[in-house]
Design a protein around this motif. Structure first.
Motif, PDB file in Angstrom:
ATOM      1  N   THR A  26      44.210 -17.101 -11.675  1.00  0.00           N
ATOM      2  CA  THR A  26      44.295 -18.551 -11.854  1.00  0.00           C
ATOM      3  C   THR A  26      45.664 -18.878 -12.434  1.00  0.00           C
ATOM      4  O   THR A  26      46.064 -18.285 -13.443  1.00  0.00           O
ATOM      5  CB  THR A  26      43.207 -19.080 -12.801  1.00  0.00           C
ATOM      6  OG1 THR A  26      41.925 -18.844 -12.223  1.00  0.00           O
ATOM      7  CG2 THR A  26      43.370 -20.577 -13.040  1.00  0.00           C
ATOM      8  N   THR A  67      45.589 -26.614 -11.948  1.00  0.00           N
ATOM      9  CA  THR A  67      45.397 -25.188 -11.690  1.00  0.00           C
ATOM     10  C   THR A  67      45.219 -24.930 -10.199  1.00  0.00           C
ATOM     11  O   THR A  67      44.900 -25.838  -9.425  1.00  0.00           O
ATOM     12  CB  THR A  67      44.165 -24.637 -12.422  1.00  0.00           C
ATOM     13  OG1 THR A  67      42.989 -25.278 -11.904  1.00  0.00           O
ATOM     14  CG2 THR A  67      44.266 -24.869 -13.916  1.00  0.00           C
ATOM     15  N   THR A  76      48.240 -22.020 -13.851  1.00  0.00           N
ATOM     16  CA  THR A  76      48.221 -23.377 -14.403  1.00  0.00           C
ATOM     17  C   THR A  76      49.649 -23.887 -14.523  1.00  0.00           C
ATOM     18  O   THR A  76      50.501 -23.214 -15.120  1.00  0.00           O
ATOM     19  CB  THR A  76      47.559 -23.397 -15.789  1.00  0.00           C
ATOM     20  OG1 THR A  76      46.236 -22.850 -15.683  1.00  0.00           O
ATOM     21  CG2 THR A  76      47.477 -24.815 -16.341  1.00  0.00           C
TER      22      THR A  76
END
Length: 547
Positions: free
Chosen positions: A219, A232, A221
């Motif tokens: 992930t 994200t 961001t």
């Protein structure tokens, strides 16, 4: 031995398809232990025969044995730091029996002859105790024994044989490239699982299987400090039934999309995806908020897989249909009367959905299920009509089938096996059509990539799905990125709006590594394949609008 402990995973979406907890089974072991051979097939056959003989001597009319060695390696990083590396092993035996027409189950990690025999005797005692309140005897579909056979996930690189340093170096490169290209934060993870499972039954089967799975994910961001905003973007990888060759880039199968967008099939460039993710997360910060209304949706396979999972895979599990499974994520609207009618319109005539445990590289691909039934493929929805369910040996008589569909599974040796979702996939279109071709035919639409937050009701009918990336389509062209997008529909309405399919060249799989079901909860791994698909006139809402 403590079998399970739960560990919070960073960067994973919540929900039944991608659970927020990674299930770490068994005891911590040195990394080199993951490559040590377990007991050979002859030794496991001797252990199985002890259990089978003990069960029969105590009055079991049927018995099966699962000897399982489960190996896991999970790696977690954040930015340029390693957070954790977990190596785990769980090893034991589970015995399931029918006595007095009733199921009984027991499990143990004591693999001495006395420990195994006692476990089998306990399973029979439990079955006999249960039979006092059983109103109908178990009806078990016949299954011919297959003798002594073996099956192994085809792979060229055992992930456990790759040095931890090499894996960490990959994750550090992933994180570094994401940071270099605009990410403020990044987490990345690698999950590797090896199930060494031996099944034996009084039907005459002795099945030795060696199953491997892999899941790389991250992930990223991006942050706009001046505006006080962040966005994200998760990985668009799919967990696979493969070895480390999925990540080595030697057989990269990229699927080109419009505006330079990339999809992956049977191989995955994690660094490239993270680089693109950082750039796209930055772009999302300035993306236009969607105007609610009706749109034609062009859904990428990495997104559509989750919709298939929730609106087709789960509601066609026969135990949900019958109401046996209700406490975990509900029952099903697709009741037996709809199937018996023979004309229940689940979707448009373009919708052909199959259950398939034979598809190469998928998470559900095995040689045999946990009842010793060979893997197979069968139709669930044919030309838009509901034609079948997902069922196992003690269920199939209810739907008039003569043999199990082979979708029984337990996530550990000390969990009782029960009906689990097989791979459930939408067949690709038969006409040659690329994603670019499909988008050219859309006047007002949204192209959606990746899975996001979602919600579905207790009968798997009314739902809402988000995604990772949203692109506005006008007059056959992508004109920019959108934000705050989710679509709402119900299962029947949605699948009846299916208007166009890309062909097999665009076919890819989505996967769930930790699909939850049951009480006590178990997890399983399952894949869902499709090509990019168009759905007309779907209701889109703005998730960012404040009331």
């Amino acid at each position: 031995m403590q079998r399970r402990k739960f560990m919070q995973l960073s960067g994973l979406a919540m929900g039944a398809a991608t659970l927020p907890f990674g299930l770490v089974m068994g005891r911590d072991v040195p990394v080199e232990h993951l490559l040590e051979p377990g007991a050979d097939a002859a030794a496991k056959k001797r252990m199985a025969d002890i259990a089978l003989n003990a069960a029969r001597s105590k009055g079991a009319s049927y018995a099966d044995v699962r000897i399982g060695r489960y190996l896991q390696q999970f790696l977690f990083t954040r930015e340029m730091k390693v957070q954790n590396v977990t190596n785990a092993e769980s090893y034991g035996i589970g015995v399931r029996v029918i006595a007095n027409g009733t199921w009984g189950f027991s499990a143990t990690s004591d693999l001495t002859p006395d420990g195994i025999a006692k476990c089998a005797e306990t399973a029979v005692a439990i079955a006999k105790a249960n039979s006092k309140i059983q109103t109908e005897p178990v009806i078990l579909a016949p299954q011919k024994g297959v003798g002594e056979v073996a099956w192994k996930t085809p792979l060229t690189k055992n992930a456990f044989g790759i040095p931890v340093k090499e894996k960490i170096d990959l994750l550090m490169k992933v994180n570094g490239e994401a940071l270099k290209n605009g990410a403020g934060f990044v987490t990345s993870n690698l999950f590797f699982v090896n199930e060494q499972k031996y099944f034996a039954s009084t039907d005459g089967s002795y099945i030795d299987q060696d199953i491997h799975r892999i899941w790389p994910t991250f992930t990223v961001t991006a942050i706009d400090k001046a505006a006080g905003k962040f966005k994200t973007r998760d990985a668009i990888s799919s967990p696979m039934g493969m070895g480390y060759e999925y990540l080595d880039g030697l057989a990269s199968e990229k699927i080109p999309g419009p505006n330079g967008l990339v999809g992956y099939r049977n191989s995955y460039d994690m660094v490239e995806d993270a680089t693109n993710a950082a750039k796209q997360a930055k772009e999302k910060i300035g993306a236009k908020s969607v105007t609610a209304g009706k749109y034609d949706l062009v859904l990428d396979p990495n997104h559509l897989g989750l919709t298939i999972h929730e609106s087709v895979g789960h509601p066609l599990e026969l135990d949900r249909v019958l109401g046996y499974e209700a406490n975990y994520a509900g029952t099903s609207f697709a009741t037996l009367d709809k199937w018996k009618a023979g004309d229940f319109n689940y979707g448009s005539k373009l919708v052909n959905i199959v259950a398939d445990k034979t598809q190469p590289h998928t998470l559900g691909k095995v040689g045999y299920d946990d009842e010793g039934v060979p893997s197979k493929e069968w139709n669930l929805i044919k030309d838009g009509v509901l034609v079948n369910y997902e069922a196992i040996r003690d269920q199939v008589h209810i739907i008039g089938e003569k043999e199990s569909q082979g979708c029984c599974y337990a996530d550990s040796w000390d969990s009782v096996q029960f009906q689990r979702m097989p791979n459930v996939s939408l067949k690709a279109g038969t006409e040659k059509r690329s994603v670019m071709d499909m988008i050219k035919g859309v006047d007002k639409g949204i192209y959606i990539i990746g899975r996001g937050s979602y919600s579905i009701d207790q009968q798997r009918y009314n739902f809402q799905f988000g995604g990772q990336l949203f692109y506005e389509v006008k007059n056959g062209e992508i004109v920019g990125m959108l934000d705050d997008v989710a679509y709402q529909s119900n299962t029947q309405e949605f699948w009846n709006s299916c208007a166009q399919l890309c062909d097999q060249d665009d076919y890819r799989t989505f996967g769930s590594f930790f699909d939850g079901k049951g009480q006590p909860s178990q997890v399983s791994a399952v894949s869902h394949g499709s090509a990019t698909t168009r759905f007309n006139g779907v209701n889109v809402i703005n998730t960012g609008r404040k009331i």
